[in-house]
Design an enzyme around this catalytic site. Sequence first.
Site, PDB file in Angstrom:
ATOM      1  N   CYS A  78       1.003  -1.080  -0.089  1.00 22.79           N
ATOM      2  CA  CYS A  78      -0.032  -0.020  -0.056  1.00 22.79           C
ATOM      3  C   CYS A  78       0.915   1.297  -0.261  1.00 22.79           C
ATOM      4  O   CYS A  78       1.824   1.562   0.728  1.00 22.79           O
ATOM      5  CB  CYS A  78      -0.988  -0.023   1.282  1.00 22.79           C
ATOM      6  SG  CYS A  78      -1.692   1.684   1.593  1.00 22.79           S
ATOM      7  N   HIS A 111      -6.226   3.275   0.223  1.00 18.99           N
ATOM      8  CA  HIS A 111      -5.878   3.534   1.805  1.00 18.99           C
ATOM      9  C   HIS A 111      -6.695   4.847   2.237  1.00 18.99           C
ATOM     10  O   HIS A 111      -6.335   5.868   1.506  1.00 18.99           O
ATOM     11  CB  HIS A 111      -4.478   3.873   2.145  1.00 18.99           C
ATOM     12  CG  HIS A 111      -4.246   3.805   3.590  1.00 18.99           C
ATOM     13  ND1 HIS A 111      -3.093   3.122   4.078  1.00 18.99           N
ATOM     14  CD2 HIS A 111      -4.613   4.502   4.675  1.00 18.99           C
ATOM     15  CE1 HIS A 111      -2.857   3.539   5.385  1.00 18.99           C
ATOM     16  NE2 HIS A 111      -3.919   4.632   5.893  1.00 18.99           N
ATOM     17  N   ASN A 133     -12.549  10.287  -1.748  1.00 17.04           N
ATOM     18  CA  ASN A 133     -13.134   9.517  -2.651  1.00 17.04           C
ATOM     19  C   ASN A 133     -13.285   7.878  -2.456  1.00 17.04           C
ATOM     20  O   ASN A 133     -12.208   7.544  -1.858  1.00 17.04           O
ATOM     21  CB  ASN A 133     -12.175   9.736  -4.034  1.00 17.04           C
ATOM     22  CG  ASN A 133     -11.981  11.163  -4.531  1.00 17.04           C
ATOM     23  OD1 ASN A 133     -13.190  11.944  -4.489  1.00 17.04           O
ATOM     24  ND2 ASN A 133     -11.001  11.786  -5.097  1.00 17.04           N
ATOM     25  N   HIS A 135      -4.602   0.836   8.370  1.00 20.69           N
ATOM     26  CA  HIS A 135      -4.949   0.538   6.946  1.00 20.69           C
ATOM     27  C   HIS A 135      -6.473   0.323   6.837  1.00 20.69           C
ATOM     28  O   HIS A 135      -6.966  -0.599   7.410  1.00 20.69           O
ATOM     29  CB  HIS A 135      -4.145  -0.533   6.116  1.00 20.69           C
ATOM     30  CG  HIS A 135      -4.631  -0.886   4.816  1.00 20.69           C
ATOM     31  ND1 HIS A 135      -3.973   0.019   3.720  1.00 20.69           N
ATOM     32  CD2 HIS A 135      -5.590  -1.462   4.118  1.00 20.69           C
ATOM     33  CE1 HIS A 135      -4.703  -0.285   2.519  1.00 20.69           C
ATOM     34  NE2 HIS A 135      -5.485  -0.927   2.926  1.00 20.69           N
ATOM     35  N   HIS A 189      -8.358   8.255   2.664  1.00 17.70           N
ATOM     36  CA  HIS A 189      -7.662   9.426   2.805  1.00 17.70           C
ATOM     37  C   HIS A 189      -8.726  10.669   2.780  1.00 17.70           C
ATOM     38  O   HIS A 189      -9.674  10.346   1.988  1.00 17.70           O
ATOM     39  CB  HIS A 189      -6.411   9.680   1.954  1.00 17.70           C
ATOM     40  CG  HIS A 189      -6.854   9.297   0.580  1.00 17.70           C
ATOM     41  ND1 HIS A 189      -6.751   7.970   0.104  1.00 17.70           N
ATOM     42  CD2 HIS A 189      -6.978  10.020  -0.645  1.00 17.70           C
ATOM     43  CE1 HIS A 189      -7.265   7.939  -1.248  1.00 17.70           C
ATOM     44  NE2 HIS A 189      -7.108   9.239  -1.721  1.00 17.70           N
ATOM     45  N   ASP A 233      -0.255  16.747  -1.052  1.00 19.74           N
ATOM     46  CA  ASP A 233      -0.487  16.094  -2.323  1.00 19.74           C
ATOM     47  C   ASP A 233       0.543  16.140  -3.470  1.00 19.74           C
ATOM     48  O   ASP A 233       1.153  17.470  -3.615  1.00 19.74           O
ATOM     49  CB  ASP A 233      -1.882  16.330  -2.796  1.00 19.74           C
ATOM     50  CG  ASP A 233      -2.370  15.180  -3.838  1.00 19.74           C
ATOM     51  OD1 ASP A 233      -3.513  14.509  -3.126  1.00 19.74           O
ATOM     52  OD2 ASP A 233      -1.926  15.352  -4.776  1.00 19.74           O
ATOM     53  N   CYS A 255       0.539   3.316   3.390  1.00 13.99           N
ATOM     54  CA  CYS A 255       1.304   2.502   4.353  1.00 13.99           C
ATOM     55  C   CYS A 255       2.760   2.766   4.143  1.00 13.99           C
ATOM     56  O   CYS A 255       3.646   3.064   5.336  1.00 13.99           O
ATOM     57  CB  CYS A 255       0.829   1.176   4.622  1.00 13.99           C
ATOM     58  SG  CYS A 255      -0.577   0.621   4.876  1.00 13.99           S
ATOM     59  N   HIS A 294      -8.886  14.471   1.538  1.00 14.25           N
ATOM     60  CA  HIS A 294      -8.068  15.542   1.105  1.00 14.25           C
ATOM     61  C   HIS A 294      -8.576  16.873   1.680  1.00 14.25           C
ATOM     62  O   HIS A 294      -9.707  17.202   1.753  1.00 14.25           O
ATOM     63  CB  HIS A 294      -8.818  15.799  -0.495  1.00 14.25           C
ATOM     64  CG  HIS A 294      -8.505  14.538  -1.474  1.00 14.25           C
ATOM     65  ND1 HIS A 294      -7.211  14.534  -2.424  1.00 14.25           N
ATOM     66  CD2 HIS A 294      -8.823  13.397  -1.546  1.00 14.25           C
ATOM     67  CE1 HIS A 294      -7.240  13.487  -3.097  1.00 14.25           C
ATOM     68  NE2 HIS A 294      -8.121  12.619  -2.578  1.00 14.25           N
TER      69      HIS A 294
END
Length: 112
Positions: A3, A96, A85, A45, A98, A29, A6, A100
């Site tokens: 990942c 994984h 998303n 995770h 996340h 990002d 990770c 934004h």
Amino acid sequence: MDCLFCRIIAGEIPSSKVYEDENVYAFRDINPQAPVHVLVVPKAHIESADAVASNNSDAVKAVFEAIPKVAAECGLTNGYRVITNIGEDGCQSVKHIHFHVLGGKKLPENMG
Ligand code: DGP
């Protein structure tokens, strides 16, 4: 460990860290969509928000406790947007979970 996030959390892949605590890691990002674009991720995770349940939601709680600290660190005093998303139609490219954090300008009203 296959990942990407990770591996970033583990320091195996370099990242521009904005914030870290016991449960959360936040970094810039690689392909920013706004003047400030930070990814806030739990160290645990979890594949996506669609995989959140009572046995792992503490990790998401920790993320949302960290987000105001990330925003303050980035100077987002006039507001910002948080997006996650999910899956194919949500255009999730990294599996994984996340969040934004986007800001630093007036963001477009249209979200899709
Ligand atoms: P999403 O499309 O929601 O899965 O967002 C994944 C984001 O991860 C995307 O905006 C680009 C970012 N990203 C992908 N690879 C890397 C990387 O190696 N480093 C950093 N900092 N960001 C990455």
